[in-house]
Design an enzyme around this catalytic site. Structure first.
Site, short mmCIF file in Angstrom:
data_model
loop_
_atom_site.label_atom_id
_atom_site.label_comp_id
_atom_site.label_asym_id
_atom_site.label_seq_id
_atom_site.Cartn_x
_atom_site.Cartn_y
_atom_site.Cartn_z
N PHE A 130 23.06 1.93 -18.96
CA PHE A 130 22.78 2.32 -17.57
C PHE A 130 22.59 3.84 -17.52
O PHE A 130 23.43 4.59 -18.00
CB PHE A 130 23.98 1.90 -16.71
CG PHE A 130 23.68 1.86 -15.24
CD1 PHE A 130 23.09 0.75 -14.66
CD2 PHE A 130 24.02 2.93 -14.43
CE1 PHE A 130 22.84 0.72 -13.29
CE2 PHE A 130 23.75 2.91 -13.06
CZ PHE A 130 23.16 1.79 -12.50
N ASP A 211 32.15 0.76 -20.63
CA ASP A 211 31.72 0.62 -19.24
C ASP A 211 31.69 -0.88 -18.92
O ASP A 211 30.85 -1.62 -19.44
CB ASP A 211 30.32 1.23 -19.09
CG ASP A 211 29.77 1.12 -17.66
OD1 ASP A 211 30.23 0.22 -16.92
OD2 ASP A 211 28.88 1.90 -17.31
N TYR A 236 32.38 -3.36 -7.00
CA TYR A 236 31.50 -3.90 -5.95
C TYR A 236 30.50 -4.92 -6.47
O TYR A 236 29.72 -5.46 -5.69
CB TYR A 236 30.79 -2.76 -5.20
CG TYR A 236 30.03 -1.77 -6.07
CD1 TYR A 236 28.83 -2.13 -6.68
CD2 TYR A 236 30.50 -0.47 -6.27
CE1 TYR A 236 28.13 -1.23 -7.46
CE2 TYR A 236 29.81 0.44 -7.05
CZ TYR A 236 28.63 0.06 -7.65
OH TYR A 236 27.95 0.95 -8.42
N LYS A 237 30.48 -5.17 -7.76
CA LYS A 237 29.56 -6.18 -8.30
C LYS A 237 30.29 -7.53 -8.27
O LYS A 237 30.49 -8.09 -7.20
CB LYS A 237 29.08 -5.76 -9.69
CG LYS A 237 28.16 -4.54 -9.57
CD LYS A 237 27.76 -3.91 -10.87
CE LYS A 237 26.83 -2.73 -10.60
NZ LYS A 237 26.72 -1.80 -11.71
N ARG A 386 16.47 -10.47 -12.65
CA ARG A 386 17.84 -10.89 -13.00
C ARG A 386 18.30 -11.93 -11.98
O ARG A 386 18.11 -11.76 -10.78
CB ARG A 386 18.80 -9.70 -12.97
CG ARG A 386 18.43 -8.58 -13.90
CD ARG A 386 19.52 -7.52 -13.98
NE ARG A 386 19.87 -6.94 -12.68
CZ ARG A 386 20.75 -5.97 -12.50
NH1 ARG A 386 21.40 -5.46 -13.55
NH2 ARG A 386 21.00 -5.50 -11.30
C1 LIG Z 1 26.46 -0.41 -11.52
C2 LIG Z 1 26.67 0.39 -12.74
C3 LIG Z 1 27.05 1.73 -12.66
C4 LIG Z 1 27.13 2.39 -11.32
O1 LIG Z 1 27.91 3.53 -11.28
P1 LIG Z 1 28.34 4.14 -9.86
O2 LIG Z 1 29.05 5.36 -10.21
O3 LIG Z 1 29.17 3.10 -9.16
O4 LIG Z 1 27.09 4.38 -9.08
C5 LIG Z 1 27.31 2.40 -13.84
N1 LIG Z 1 27.20 1.78 -15.05
C6 LIG Z 1 26.81 0.48 -15.14
C7 LIG Z 1 26.71 -0.19 -16.48
C8 LIG Z 1 26.53 -0.23 -13.99
O5 LIG Z 1 26.15 -1.51 -14.08
#
Ligand SMILES: *Cc1c(COP(=O)(O)O)cnc(C)c1O
Length: 426
Positions: A130, A211, A236-237, A386
């Site tokens: 990400f 992560d 939040y996911k 997805r």
């Molecule tokens: C959703 C997601 C993020 C988001 O990070 P935020 O700081 O909440 O914006 C980071 N890494 C991964 C792998 C994600 O899926």
């Protein structure tokens, strides 16, 4: 080949045997809509709505005393919820704190535990991760006066979508100080072998941070058993804690007691925080890695959500999640074979997370047409759709309906009516 009615009847038979089916009524689903985007923003549950309103009520009736009184005293709420999230990921209560955001928590890990030396100074990540994680690593290196081009190394992918654990191990060179990897790749849904990669890092004297954004709430973890050094994630996911909901941070107990790289008064030992001394006496649990006042209203929905997860239990959630994604892939194979989709996630259960990922040259337009047909997918550039059936609120019938609607979008070429241009958020 079964007709649509037979497919739907088959799906309803699977729902009838589903032990978690009753959780669906705890969520706000939309009439006649199949929501398959819970890996981006989980739906609101009634328990989360209730816990949010309870906290608002506490603010209304208790005002400043809400820090110490009421149903959920705010002063140590981050620690208390950390202990509950710890249960979900196989960690000890003192190793987890609910705080910050995913990206900020990565910054906290880097600032606290990346101590470059002449011999070890590289941070290893991967080229499919990400982007926010890469931006955080790069900016952190720049703050150290180190060129990210030199000090951030990315393990590469042989195919466009997947990583080979062997290649990542190969990249664990003598100059690597710290590794940052995703548990589940956000696009292809590949689940990496966390225990194997953690062992490989430790065998080479390297620290490793994971992560967990795309695995928390979808896949069980045993962080203590695996000896993972650090982990960070959002709620939040799959954990349905609401847009921008407060995130989480795990620090293995062998690293507890070190000073937070980014400190503030909420890094304090809780019993002496209000002594307001000029020098920080930091906590010796994961609470030390907090900075300022917790975002109480943004954490409140997590309380209700954890109630549901504790009742449903992670092993059962994973089992159903795999059944849902297996079923989805089998329908894609049988119903959509002639329409040019490619399933890019690994097929084997131990190598995938909670979503199915498809590629198609017309992915943008198909995603839009699908949304118009009341199936909510998620599009990731350049050509990925997805689909995340979520164990607590997606039924097997939803999955069947989604595939049949997608088939009809393809058959009728309905997608050709949509512009081949992606939305700003997609
Ligand atoms: C959703 C997601 C993020 C988001 O990070 P935020 O700081 O909440 O914006 C980071 N890494 C991964 C792998 C994600 O899926």
């Amino acid at each position: 080949m079964p007709n649509n009615e037979e497919i739907l009847a088959g799906a309803r038979a699977l729902d009838a045997r589903d032990q978690l089916a009753s959780f669906r009524s705890e969520f706000y689903l939309h009439e006649n809509v199949v929501y398959l985007d819970g890996n981006s923003l989980g739906l609101l549950s009634k328990p989360s709505e209730d816990s949010l309103y309870s906290v608002i009520e506490q603010w209304k009736t208790l005002a400043i005393d809400g820090w110490q009184e009421g149903m959920y005293p705010w002063y140590d709420l981050s620690e208390k919820l950390g202990a509950r999230v710890a249960e979900l990921i196989g960690a000890s209560p003192q190793e987890v704190i609910v705080t910050g955001s995913t990206t900020i928590n990565l910054h906290q890990i880097l600032s606290s535990f990346y101590h470059p030396t002449d011999k070890r100074n590289v941070i290893l990540a991967d080229e499919l991760t990400f982007p926010s994680d890469l931006y955080a690593i790069s900016s952190h290196l720049s703050l150290h006066g180190q060129n990210p081009g030199t000090y951030m190394r990315l393990a590469s992918s042989r195919s466009e979508h997947l990583l080979e654990e062997d290649d990542i191990v190969e990249a664990m060179a003598d100059d690597v100080a710290l590794i940052v990897l995703p548990s589940v790749l956000y696009r292809s849904g590949q689940l990496l072998d966390i225990p194997r990669l953690t062992r490989a890092a430790h065998d080479r004297g390297i620290l490793i941070a994971w992560d967990l954004c795309h695995s928390l709430g979808a896949v069980p973890h045993a962080l203590s058993e695996w000896g993972v050094d650090f982990a960070f994630w959002c709620h939040y996911k799959y954990l349905n804690s609401g847009p921008g909901g407060v995130a989480g941070l795990y620090v293995n107990e062998r690293h507890l007691g070190s000073s937070p790289g980014i400190a503030g008064w909420f890094s304090s030992d809780k019993s002496t925080q209000f002594d307001m001394t000029p020098s920080l006496r930091h906590a010796t649990d994961a609470g030390a890695f907090q900075v300022g006042t917790p975002h109480v209203l943004s954490v409140a929905p997590l309380i209700g959500s954890l109630n549901l997860f504790e009742e449903a239990r992670m092993e059962r959630i994973r089992e159903k999640s795999l059944q849902l994604t297996n079923y989805l892939m089998s329908l894609i194979d049988s119903e959509l074979a002639s329409y040019g989709f490619t399933v890019i996630n690994p097929r084997e259960a131990p190598r995938r997370g909670g979503h199915v990922a498809l590629t198609h040259p017309e992915a943008v337009r198909i995603a839009k047409a699908l949304k118009a047909a009341k199936v909510i997918p998620d599009f990731r550039a350049p050509n990925i759709i997805r689909l995340a059936p979520v164990a607590l609120y997606t039924s097997f019938e939803d999955v069947a309906i989604a595939v049949l609607r997608l088939k009809s979008v393809m058959e009728s070429k309905e997608y050709e009516k949509f512009a081949n241009q992606r939305d700003i958020i997609a």
